[in-house]
Scaffold this active site. Sequence first.
Site, mmCIF file in Angstrom:
data_model
loop_
_atom_site.group_PDB
_atom_site.id
_atom_site.type_symbol
_atom_site.label_atom_id
_atom_site.label_comp_id
_atom_site.label_asym_id
_atom_site.label_seq_id
_atom_site.Cartn_x
_atom_site.Cartn_y
_atom_site.Cartn_z
ATOM 1 N N THR A 116 -5.792 3.552 -4.934
ATOM 2 C CA THR A 116 -5.207 4.444 -5.936
ATOM 3 C C THR A 116 -4.282 3.661 -6.868
ATOM 4 O O THR A 116 -4.367 3.775 -8.094
ATOM 5 C CB THR A 116 -4.441 5.590 -5.242
ATOM 6 N N CYS B 294 -11.225 3.442 -0.600
ATOM 7 C CA CYS B 294 -9.910 3.875 -0.112
ATOM 8 C C CYS B 294 -9.605 3.046 1.124
ATOM 9 O O CYS B 294 -10.500 2.801 1.937
ATOM 10 C CB CYS B 294 -9.954 5.364 0.241
ATOM 11 N N THR B 295 -8.364 2.629 1.231
ATOM 12 C CA THR B 295 -7.992 1.728 2.330
ATOM 13 C C THR B 295 -8.289 2.313 3.715
ATOM 14 O O THR B 295 -8.471 1.567 4.667
ATOM 15 C CB THR B 295 -6.492 1.436 2.262
ATOM 16 N N HIS B 296 -8.287 3.630 3.828
ATOM 17 C CA HIS B 296 -8.487 4.253 5.141
ATOM 18 C C HIS B 296 -9.960 4.306 5.572
ATOM 19 O O HIS B 296 -10.252 4.393 6.754
ATOM 20 C CB HIS B 296 -7.957 5.684 5.131
ATOM 21 N N TYR C 48 -0.535 8.652 -2.211
ATOM 22 C CA TYR C 48 -0.552 8.443 -3.658
ATOM 23 C C TYR C 48 -1.769 9.161 -4.287
ATOM 24 O O TYR C 48 -1.763 9.476 -5.461
ATOM 25 C CB TYR C 48 -0.675 6.953 -3.991
ATOM 26 N N GLY C 49 -2.794 9.349 -3.464
ATOM 27 C CA GLY C 49 -4.081 9.808 -3.983
ATOM 28 C C GLY C 49 -4.065 11.172 -4.636
ATOM 29 O O GLY C 49 -4.977 11.529 -5.375
ATOM 30 N N GLU D 148 -5.513 9.055 9.721
ATOM 31 C CA GLU D 148 -4.125 8.963 10.206
ATOM 32 C C GLU D 148 -3.996 9.635 11.576
ATOM 33 O O GLU D 148 -3.191 9.241 12.409
ATOM 34 C CB GLU D 148 -3.170 9.653 9.212
ATOM 35 N N CYS E 52 -4.128 -1.036 -2.203
ATOM 36 C CA CYS E 52 -4.251 0.417 -2.276
ATOM 37 C C CYS E 52 -5.191 0.708 -3.436
ATOM 38 O O CYS E 52 -4.957 0.243 -4.555
ATOM 39 C CB CYS E 52 -2.872 1.011 -2.537
ATOM 40 N N ASP F 74 0.873 -1.183 0.000
ATOM 41 C CA ASP F 74 0.000 0.000 0.000
ATOM 42 C C ASP F 74 0.902 1.223 0.000
ATOM 43 O O ASP F 74 2.111 1.124 0.245
ATOM 44 C CB ASP F 74 -0.887 -0.002 1.257
ATOM 45 N N SER F 75 0.303 2.379 -0.260
ATOM 46 C CA SER F 75 1.064 3.620 -0.187
ATOM 47 C C SER F 75 1.534 3.874 1.248
ATOM 48 O O SER F 75 2.438 4.671 1.463
ATOM 49 C CB SER F 75 0.193 4.786 -0.646
HETATM 50 N N1 DGL Z 1 -3.970 3.839 0.136
HETATM 51 C C1 DGL Z 1 -4.612 4.936 -0.555
HETATM 52 C C2 DGL Z 1 -5.857 4.413 -1.273
HETATM 53 O O1 DGL Z 1 -6.423 3.390 -0.922
HETATM 54 C C3 DGL Z 1 -4.993 6.051 0.391
HETATM 55 C C4 DGL Z 1 -3.817 6.874 0.855
HETATM 56 C C5 DGL Z 1 -3.092 7.565 -0.287
HETATM 57 O O2 DGL Z 1 -3.619 8.552 -0.833
HETATM 58 O O3 DGL Z 1 -2.004 7.128 -0.597
HETATM 59 O O4 DGL Z 1 -6.299 5.024 -2.198
#
Ligand code: DGL
Length: 271
Positions: free
Chosen positions: A82, A191-193, A49-50, A159, A80, A17-18
């Site tokens: 993105t 999105c993972t979060h 990454y987004g 976060e 991830c 993941d990012s």
């Molecule tokens: N892991 C990214 C996603 O699922 C979220 C965090 C990022 O922007 O890198 O899109």
Amino acid sequence: MIRVNDVSGDVAIGIFDSGIGGLTVYQQIAALLPAENLIYLGDTARCPYGTKSHDVVTQYACENSDFLAERNIKMLVVACNTASAVALMALQERYTIPVIGVIRPGALAAVRSSQNRKIGVIGTEATIASGAYTKALRALDPSLEIYTRACPLLVPLVEEGWVENDVARSTVATYLSSLKQSGIDTLILGCTHYPLLKKTIAVYLGDHVELIDSAEETAKVVVETLSDNHRTQSNGPGRGSFFVTDSPDQFIKVGARFLGDVVESAVRLER
Ligand code: DGL
């Protein structure tokens, strides 16, 4: 194409993941496949990454995957949204092992769940701009009404651990008000979060809207894809190894919010 040779036995499943958010996917895979060894790479130094361009995200995704492929993994999971949205095809063409992203599993679950055929998708700016969820959903059912919204502030809120306070509630309400009005009965947390905000989102949208957690759905696809002869013969428990590109301390601290104390240690990569 990069050939990854030994794909049997106790070879691990690679996940990247990012940053930290992919731990939601890690957690679900570990729950369904407790005997498997898992290697997780969080590219914490280059997160998020987004907000980045497709070229840059693809380059980072290839570098992360090469690192895992060098460890002789038997499957690669792009945990991830993105990176899955913009780089999945490039990664599938790059390796001989199965490469699984989070977009299609989430889309499939949403189509199965929706009764009124109105589906919402939230994600990072890059994920929403890529149109990857819309394409995946349309491929499954061209008649769907699809409503999308980029929610860039939700990642930093998670976060920070602000998932159930007033700031979280009002940010969720601001981002989701138009989706709520559109009458969706299903929302993809793209999105993972976002699974960490599930409770706050559910309270705002109400019980009649089903929330689709790509992490859960992706773990199910990993299980389906890992054919019997590629499963570990060991009775486990499997080993979890964590790598990061920035401070392990911060990863462990924020990771505790995602997984409790599962991430005891992480190794920092020197690139
Ligand atoms: N892991 C990214 C996603 O699922 C979220 C965090 C990022 O922007 O890198 O899109």
